[in-house]
Design a protein around this motif. Sequence first.
Motif, PDB file in Angstrom:
ATOM      1  N   PRO A 112      76.710 -69.617 -32.408  1.00 39.21           N
ATOM      2  CA  PRO A 112      75.716 -70.398 -33.167  1.00 39.21           C
ATOM      3  C   PRO A 112      76.327 -71.521 -33.989  1.00 39.21           C
ATOM      4  CG  PRO A 112      75.241 -68.051 -33.321  1.00 39.21           C
ATOM      5  CD  PRO A 112      76.581 -68.169 -32.660  1.00 39.21           C
ATOM      6  N   GLN A 113      77.596 -71.377 -34.370  1.00 42.07           N
ATOM      7  CA  GLN A 113      78.240 -72.404 -35.179  1.00 42.07           C
ATOM      8  C   GLN A 113      78.422 -73.711 -34.402  1.00 42.07           C
ATOM      9  OE1 GLN A 113      79.157 -69.032 -35.314  1.00 42.07           O
ATOM     10  NE2 GLN A 113      77.952 -69.061 -37.206  1.00 42.07           N
ATOM     11  N   GLU A 114      78.579 -73.622 -33.072  1.00 44.24           N
ATOM     12  CA  GLU A 114      78.661 -74.835 -32.259  1.00 44.24           C
ATOM     13  C   GLU A 114      77.278 -75.290 -31.810  1.00 44.24           C
ATOM     14  OE1 GLU A 114      82.314 -73.164 -32.804  1.00 44.24           O
ATOM     15  OE2 GLU A 114      80.867 -72.151 -31.489  1.00 44.24           O
ATOM     16  N   LEU A 115      76.379 -74.349 -31.648  1.00 37.72           N
ATOM     17  CA  LEU A 115      75.020 -74.692 -31.218  1.00 37.72           C
ATOM     18  C   LEU A 115      74.305 -75.524 -32.280  1.00 37.72           C
ATOM     19  CD1 LEU A 115      72.464 -72.238 -29.619  1.00 37.72           C
ATOM     20  CD2 LEU A 115      71.776 -73.736 -31.471  1.00 37.72           C
ATOM     21  N   GLY A 116      74.463 -75.158 -33.539  1.00 39.89           N
ATOM     22  CA  GLY A 116      73.717 -75.801 -34.615  1.00 39.89           C
ATOM     23  C   GLY A 116      73.884 -77.304 -34.673  1.00 39.89           C
ATOM     24  N   PRO A 117      75.111 -77.845 -34.680  1.00 36.63           N
ATOM     25  CA  PRO A 117      75.263 -79.303 -34.721  1.00 36.63           C
ATOM     26  C   PRO A 117      74.665 -79.998 -33.504  1.00 36.63           C
ATOM     27  CG  PRO A 117      77.304 -78.232 -35.381  1.00 36.63           C
ATOM     28  CD  PRO A 117      76.402 -77.148 -34.864  1.00 36.63           C
ATOM     29  N   ALA A 118      74.744 -79.364 -32.325  1.00 34.77           N
ATOM     30  CA  ALA A 118      74.158 -79.967 -31.128  1.00 34.77           C
ATOM     31  C   ALA A 118      72.634 -80.019 -31.242  1.00 34.77           C
ATOM     32  CB  ALA A 118      74.582 -79.182 -29.891  1.00 34.77           C
ATOM     33  N   LEU A 119      72.033 -78.958 -31.779  1.00 38.27           N
ATOM     34  CA  LEU A 119      70.591 -78.950 -31.986  1.00 38.27           C
ATOM     35  C   LEU A 119      70.200 -80.019 -33.004  1.00 38.27           C
ATOM     36  CD1 LEU A 119      67.788 -77.685 -31.570  1.00 38.27           C
ATOM     37  CD2 LEU A 119      68.360 -76.048 -33.385  1.00 38.27           C
ATOM     38  N   ALA A 120      70.952 -80.118 -34.091  1.00 37.39           N
ATOM     39  CA  ALA A 120      70.668 -81.145 -35.098  1.00 37.39           C
ATOM     40  C   ALA A 120      70.768 -82.538 -34.499  1.00 37.39           C
ATOM     41  CB  ALA A 120      71.633 -80.997 -36.272  1.00 37.39           C
ATOM     42  N   THR A 151      70.048 -66.891 -29.694  1.00 41.10           N
ATOM     43  CA  THR A 151      71.435 -66.480 -29.895  1.00 41.10           C
ATOM     44  C   THR A 151      71.515 -64.966 -29.950  1.00 41.10           C
ATOM     45  OG1 THR A 151      71.232 -66.610 -32.313  1.00 41.10           O
ATOM     46  CG2 THR A 151      71.976 -68.598 -31.168  1.00 41.10           C
ATOM     47  N   GLY A 152      72.673 -64.446 -29.587  1.00 38.18           N
ATOM     48  CA  GLY A 152      72.930 -63.022 -29.721  1.00 38.18           C
ATOM     49  C   GLY A 152      72.693 -62.234 -28.442  1.00 38.18           C
ATOM     50  N   GLU A 153      73.473 -61.180 -28.295  1.00 38.79           N
ATOM     51  CA  GLU A 153      73.416 -60.335 -27.107  1.00 38.79           C
ATOM     52  C   GLU A 153      72.049 -59.682 -26.930  1.00 38.79           C
ATOM     53  OE1 GLU A 153      76.009 -56.585 -25.258  1.00 38.79           O
ATOM     54  OE2 GLU A 153      76.686 -57.662 -27.049  1.00 38.79           O
ATOM     55  N   GLY A 154      71.329 -59.476 -28.038  1.00 39.86           N
ATOM     56  CA  GLY A 154      70.027 -58.847 -27.964  1.00 39.86           C
ATOM     57  C   GLY A 154      68.989 -59.662 -27.210  1.00 39.86           C
ATOM     58  N   LYS A 155      69.264 -60.943 -26.955  1.00 36.08           N
ATOM     59  CA  LYS A 155      68.333 -61.788 -26.200  1.00 36.08           C
ATOM     60  C   LYS A 155      68.715 -61.894 -24.721  1.00 36.08           C
ATOM     61  CE  LYS A 155      66.291 -62.840 -30.114  1.00 36.08           C
ATOM     62  NZ  LYS A 155      66.369 -64.159 -30.740  1.00 36.08           N
ATOM     63  N   ALA A 156      69.862 -61.348 -24.333  1.00 37.35           N
ATOM     64  CA  ALA A 156      70.376 -61.585 -22.980  1.00 37.35           C
ATOM     65  C   ALA A 156      69.433 -61.075 -21.895  1.00 37.35           C
ATOM     66  CB  ALA A 156      71.764 -60.955 -22.821  1.00 37.35           C
ATOM     67  N   TRP A 184      66.882 -75.439 -23.183  1.00 37.20           N
ATOM     68  CA  TRP A 184      67.266 -74.163 -23.784  1.00 37.20           C
ATOM     69  C   TRP A 184      68.645 -74.334 -24.393  1.00 37.20           C
ATOM     70  CZ3 TRP A 184      64.584 -69.417 -23.712  1.00 37.20           C
ATOM     71  CH2 TRP A 184      63.378 -69.422 -22.992  1.00 37.20           C
ATOM     72  N   PHE A 185      68.791 -73.943 -25.657  1.00 37.94           N
ATOM     73  CA  PHE A 185      70.079 -73.928 -26.342  1.00 37.94           C
ATOM     74  C   PHE A 185      70.427 -72.465 -26.608  1.00 37.94           C
ATOM     75  CE2 PHE A 185      71.030 -78.270 -28.438  1.00 37.94           C
ATOM     76  CZ  PHE A 185      70.574 -78.949 -27.316  1.00 37.94           C
ATOM     77  N   LEU A 186      71.484 -71.981 -25.974  1.00 35.78           N
ATOM     78  CA  LEU A 186      71.881 -70.584 -26.072  1.00 35.78           C
ATOM     79  C   LEU A 186      73.332 -70.492 -26.508  1.00 35.78           C
ATOM     80  CD1 LEU A 186      70.528 -69.432 -22.570  1.00 35.78           C
ATOM     81  CD2 LEU A 186      69.243 -69.614 -24.713  1.00 35.78           C
ATOM     82  N   ASP A 187      73.684 -69.362 -27.129  1.00 34.73           N
ATOM     83  CA  ASP A 187      75.104 -69.089 -27.302  1.00 34.73           C
ATOM     84  C   ASP A 187      75.563 -68.199 -26.137  1.00 34.73           C
ATOM     85  OD1 ASP A 187      74.176 -66.559 -27.985  1.00 34.73           O
ATOM     86  OD2 ASP A 187      75.183 -66.478 -29.924  1.00 34.73           O
ATOM     87  N   GLU A 188      76.877 -68.010 -26.024  1.00 30.23           N
ATOM     88  CA  GLU A 188      77.410 -67.281 -24.872  1.00 30.23           C
ATOM     89  C   GLU A 188      76.917 -65.845 -24.810  1.00 30.23           C
ATOM     90  OE1 GLU A 188      81.639 -67.698 -24.822  1.00 30.23           O
ATOM     91  OE2 GLU A 188      81.567 -69.794 -24.153  1.00 30.23           O
ATOM     92  N   ALA A 189      76.724 -65.234 -25.963  1.00 36.56           N
ATOM     93  CA  ALA A 189      76.249 -63.853 -25.972  1.00 36.56           C
ATOM     94  C   ALA A 189      74.848 -63.755 -25.378  1.00 36.56           C
ATOM     95  CB  ALA A 189      76.266 -63.296 -27.393  1.00 36.56           C
ATOM     96  N   HIS A 233      79.278 -75.874 -23.086  1.00 37.44           N
ATOM     97  CA  HIS A 233      79.881 -76.751 -24.076  1.00 37.44           C
ATOM     98  C   HIS A 233      81.023 -76.013 -24.767  1.00 37.44           C
ATOM     99  CE1 HIS A 233      76.500 -79.708 -23.933  1.00 37.44           C
ATOM    100  NE2 HIS A 233      75.884 -78.640 -23.469  1.00 37.44           N
ATOM    101  N   SER A 234      82.146 -76.702 -24.909  1.00 34.63           N
ATOM    102  CA  SER A 234      83.314 -76.111 -25.535  1.00 34.63           C
ATOM    103  C   SER A 234      83.283 -76.348 -27.032  1.00 34.63           C
ATOM    104  CB  SER A 234      84.597 -76.697 -24.950  1.00 34.63           C
ATOM    105  OG  SER A 234      84.643 -76.486 -23.566  1.00 34.63           O
ATOM    106  N   ILE A 235      84.148 -75.624 -27.754  1.00 35.05           N
ATOM    107  CA  ILE A 235      84.314 -75.870 -29.184  1.00 35.05           C
ATOM    108  C   ILE A 235      84.868 -77.273 -29.375  1.00 35.05           C
ATOM    109  CG2 ILE A 235      85.539 -75.144 -31.258  1.00 35.05           C
ATOM    110  CD1 ILE A 235      85.588 -72.326 -30.131  1.00 35.05           C
ATOM    111  N   LEU A 236      84.222 -78.017 -30.269  1.00 40.78           N
ATOM    112  CA  LEU A 236      84.667 -79.397 -30.521  1.00 40.78           C
ATOM    113  C   LEU A 236      85.949 -79.417 -31.327  1.00 40.78           C
ATOM    114  CD1 LEU A 236      81.201 -81.034 -31.325  1.00 40.78           C
ATOM    115  CD2 LEU A 236      82.433 -81.016 -29.160  1.00 40.78           C
TER     116      LEU A 236
END
Length: 256
Positions: A14-22, A202-207, A236-241, A253-256
């Motif tokens: 989520p820490q990388e997703l947030g700036p991309a969403l913004a 975000t999170g494994e609970g959504k997989a 769709w913006f997802l994290d890896e989990a 998307h990789s860590i910037l």
Amino acid sequence: MAAAACRVSVFPSPQELGPALAQLVAERAAAAATGGGGGRFSLGLSGGSLVGILSRDLPPAAVGPAAPAGWLVAFCDERLVPPEHPESTLGAYKAQLLPRLPGPGPRVLALTPGLAPAAAAEDYAAQLRQAFPDEDIPVFDLLVLGIGPDGHTCSLFPGHPLLQEKEKIVAAITDSPKPPPERITLTLPVLNAARMVVFVATGEGKAAVLKRILEGEEENPLPAARVRPHSGQLRWFLDEAAAKELTIPLEKHSIL
């Protein structure tokens, strides 16, 4: 849902997703400000974990042509609780995001306190019709939606009669399976009229539910799977989990 129907972006966390969403919000705001829509950017927001993500990352992006002075902000659903209640979406954004945006701030459509569910839905629909006077169904520039582990989005729940609503733009719900039970929600006709819809999960609970929505062909689709803008874009913006069970093409998307 066919993979070609949407773009699925996956971020390490989520820490990388947030700036991309913004950045996406800022880009859509700038495009609306410089386009032919009179300079207004209409934004529909969901609550939950999205409040924290946007509050952390959106204010630094909301500058220049993307400045909030030209925004119209509405909420995709709302609980019928006072604004100071911890379950209030308006209250959460007033506490966390709105004070951090550069001024002058956006115009915010808010639920009128103290109304019964049906009256609250009618009142919010009237506010939307006033804000979108030339459109039978409001056409938002961007809707930012969340998704529950059961596949619900906004306050549209699996198997609920509101999934069949065709006429109302805002509907009341008094039997939400997720408390509090009394809410109002935008309906599918509004969600599917938007110029762009972006789901954030975000999170494994959504997989598991994401695999059903994005790769399944179910006879009775989950609510989030029914959101397919008629002429707009779906992201769709997802994290890896959250994306770990998906086999469709993904934009990683990789860590910037």
